[in-house]
Enzyme design. Structure first.
Site, PDB file in Angstrom:
ATOM      1  N   ASP A  35     -42.866   6.447  31.982  1.00  0.00           N
ATOM      2  CA  ASP A  35     -44.204   6.015  31.409  1.00  0.00           C
ATOM      3  C   ASP A  35     -44.120   5.876  30.058  1.00  0.00           C
ATOM      4  O   ASP A  35     -43.795   6.759  29.187  1.00  0.00           O
ATOM      5  CB  ASP A  35     -45.284   6.978  31.818  1.00  0.00           C
ATOM      6  N   TRP A  88     -50.444  13.352  29.934  1.00  0.00           N
ATOM      7  CA  TRP A  88     -50.467  12.178  30.939  1.00  0.00           C
ATOM      8  C   TRP A  88     -49.471  12.515  31.957  1.00  0.00           C
ATOM      9  O   TRP A  88     -49.656  11.927  33.223  1.00  0.00           O
ATOM     10  CB  TRP A  88     -49.949  10.776  30.077  1.00  0.00           C
ATOM     11  N   LYS A 126     -51.661  -0.815  23.698  1.00  0.00           N
ATOM     12  CA  LYS A 126     -51.382  -0.092  22.652  1.00  0.00           C
ATOM     13  C   LYS A 126     -50.573  -1.073  21.791  1.00  0.00           C
ATOM     14  O   LYS A 126     -51.087  -1.562  20.753  1.00  0.00           O
ATOM     15  CB  LYS A 126     -50.480   1.108  22.995  1.00  0.00           C
TER      16      LYS A 126
HETATM   17  N1  PMP Z   1     -50.113   7.070  30.067  1.00  0.00           N
HETATM   18  C1  PMP Z   1     -50.269   7.222  28.655  1.00  0.00           C
HETATM   19  C2  PMP Z   1     -49.050   7.624  28.189  1.00  0.00           C
HETATM   20  C3  PMP Z   1     -51.451   6.989  28.195  1.00  0.00           C
HETATM   21  O1  PMP Z   1     -51.177   6.950  26.787  1.00  0.00           O
HETATM   22  C4  PMP Z   1     -52.506   6.304  28.831  1.00  0.00           C
HETATM   23  C5  PMP Z   1     -53.726   5.833  28.243  1.00  0.00           C
HETATM   24  N2  PMP Z   1     -53.828   6.219  27.319  1.00  0.00           N
HETATM   25  C6  PMP Z   1     -52.206   6.172  30.576  1.00  0.00           C
HETATM   26  C7  PMP Z   1     -50.945   6.634  30.932  1.00  0.00           C
HETATM   27  C8  PMP Z   1     -53.493   5.896  31.251  1.00  0.00           C
HETATM   28  O2  PMP Z   1     -53.545   4.670  30.896  1.00  0.00           O
HETATM   29  P1  PMP Z   1     -54.860   3.582  31.408  1.00  0.00           P
HETATM   30  O3  PMP Z   1     -55.809   3.923  30.822  1.00  0.00           O
HETATM   31  O4  PMP Z   1     -54.077   2.217  30.943  1.00  0.00           O
HETATM   32  O5  PMP Z   1     -54.655   3.466  32.944  1.00  0.00           O
END
Ligand code: PMP
Length: 376
Positions: free
Chosen positions: A188, A104, A212
């Site tokens: 994040d 991520w 989550k």
């Molecule tokens: N950052 C993290 C730590 C994530 O776990 C996720 C999604 N699992 C995202 C970003 C991306 O999020 P989204 O799919 O809501 O755009």
């Protein structure tokens, strides 16, 4: 109806009490004669839902008035672009620095390269064989002393819980200690938001997709210090300019009203549980039970360094990847769902968010023991 144990990484298990309350209020919210879904976002009923959700979240986090709470859309993925578009205007040259601890943070770094000179302040990427494949993996977090932050960067980005790799870091440095006191830390927190108290005051902003620990998909929560608002680049879409969203109490455009309502119910549920300090203790107990089992087993393998193992997302491997599908079938037969690892790393993963009770984790451990006995 017996509900299965849902170990999905997100969208993920919701507190059953919250689902029941939403079901009871589905057709008629508080004698309004309407479902929340049918209400005008500008009407007094929804305005109340929105402001209560904001107030409850502020209360849960113990958040100071220096920060604004914004309810946005587009997920954490859109924030990877929205953040540079909002923060780059504060510095003379478009620069931002990134700590890479998993997939991520790598994605955040890549997206920022469209707008800025995005550099790596530190990285734990290493080439490893996981699940029988050699790949770039992240299993630890570089010590903060080694993070190289440019004093003129617009921000330093950190992902404090890497959902796919299962790496959690609460080493949120003071930016002064990194020699860059003016650079805001941007975190994040998507996949461990509300799982524990967090030192938001060390940051310029944190952000999280709700799906989550905070509610359904569709809502992105952005908590940003006031002085970082109002510097958007001219090319920033107006609906994503934090100044516009803040000035209109997150109603610059039609917000995801039902997702905000559901998140509001989750915030009230968390307060009723005893708040974040209490939920943290429950999360510690669940993580200890699961990791404790894995550590004494010679059969399963944990990829992540013990000091940064995530309390929320627990990746693990069987001795041979060829056993995964049999493992998953057997799990499903016992009502243990969504244990497949992310496709990019393979293996297995159990996400044990706030709404997963200890009983679910103990049921998983029973199955893990039985599988080991019959295959070990
Ligand atoms: N950052 C993290 C730590 C994530 O776990 C996720 C999604 N699992 C995202 C970003 C991306 O999020 P989204 O799919 O809501 O755009």
């Amino acid at each position: 109806m017996a509900r299965p144990w849902n170990f999905a990484a997100g969208p993920s298990v919701m507190p059953e009490e919250v689902l029941q309350q939403a079901a009871a209020e589905m057709l008629d919210w508080h004698s309004s004669g309407m479902s929340v879904m049918e209400m005008s976002h500008r009407g007094k009923e929804f305005m109340q839902i929105n402001s209560e959700a904001q107030a409850d979240l502020r209360d849960l986090l113990g958040l100071s008035e220096d920060y604004d709470i914004l309810f946005m859309q587009g997920g954490a993925t859109a924030e990877n672009a929205i953040i540079p578009l909002n923060l780059l205007g504060r510095v003379p040259q478009p620069k931002a620095d990134f700590v890479l601890t998993g997939i991520w943070s790598v994605k955040s770094h890549q997206e920022c390269q469209r707008y800025a000179d995005a550099q790596i302040a530190a990285s734990s990427a290493q080439s490893l064989v996981l699940d029988g494949r050699r790949q770039e993996a992240f299993t630890w977090v570089p010590a903060t002393e080694g993070w190289k932050v440019r004093r003129d960067a617009a921000y330093l980005h950190l992902c404090s819980n890497e959902t796919i790799g299962g790496v959690e870091t609460m080493q949120w440095p003071s930016m002064a200690d990194l020699g860059a006191p003016e650079v805001p830390l941007v975190v994040d927190v998507s996949s461990h938001f509300l799982s524990r108290p967090m030192p938001i005051e060390k940051t310029g902003m944190v952000f999280a997709g709700a799906q989550k620990n905070a509610g359904p998909a569709g809502l992105t929560i952005v908590i940003v210090r006031h002085d970082l608002i109002g510097h958007a680049l001219p090319i920033c879409p107006s609906a994503f300019d934090y100044a516009n969203v803040s000035a209109q109490q997150s109603m610059f455009n039609t917000p995801p009203t039902y997702a905000i309502y559901m998140a509001g119910l989750v915030f009230k549920w968390l307060k009723k549980q005893g708040g974040l300090a209490h939920i943290e203790q429950l999360n510690i107990a669940k993580a200890r039970a699961l990791y404790g089992f894995f550590e004494q087993s010679g059969f399963y393998r944990l990829p992540v360094h013990s000091s940064v193992r995530s309390r929320m997302n627990v990746p693990f491997f069987l001795p041979e990847a060829g056993l995964d599908s049999e493992f998953l079938q057997g799990a499903q037969a016992r009502g243990l769902m969504q244990l497949k690892g992310h496709k990019s790393v393979g293996g297995l993963r159990a996400s044990i968010y706030n709404a997963m009770p200890l009983e679910g984790v103990l049921t998983l451990i029973d199955y893990l023991k039985d599988f080991e006995k019959s295959h070990g």
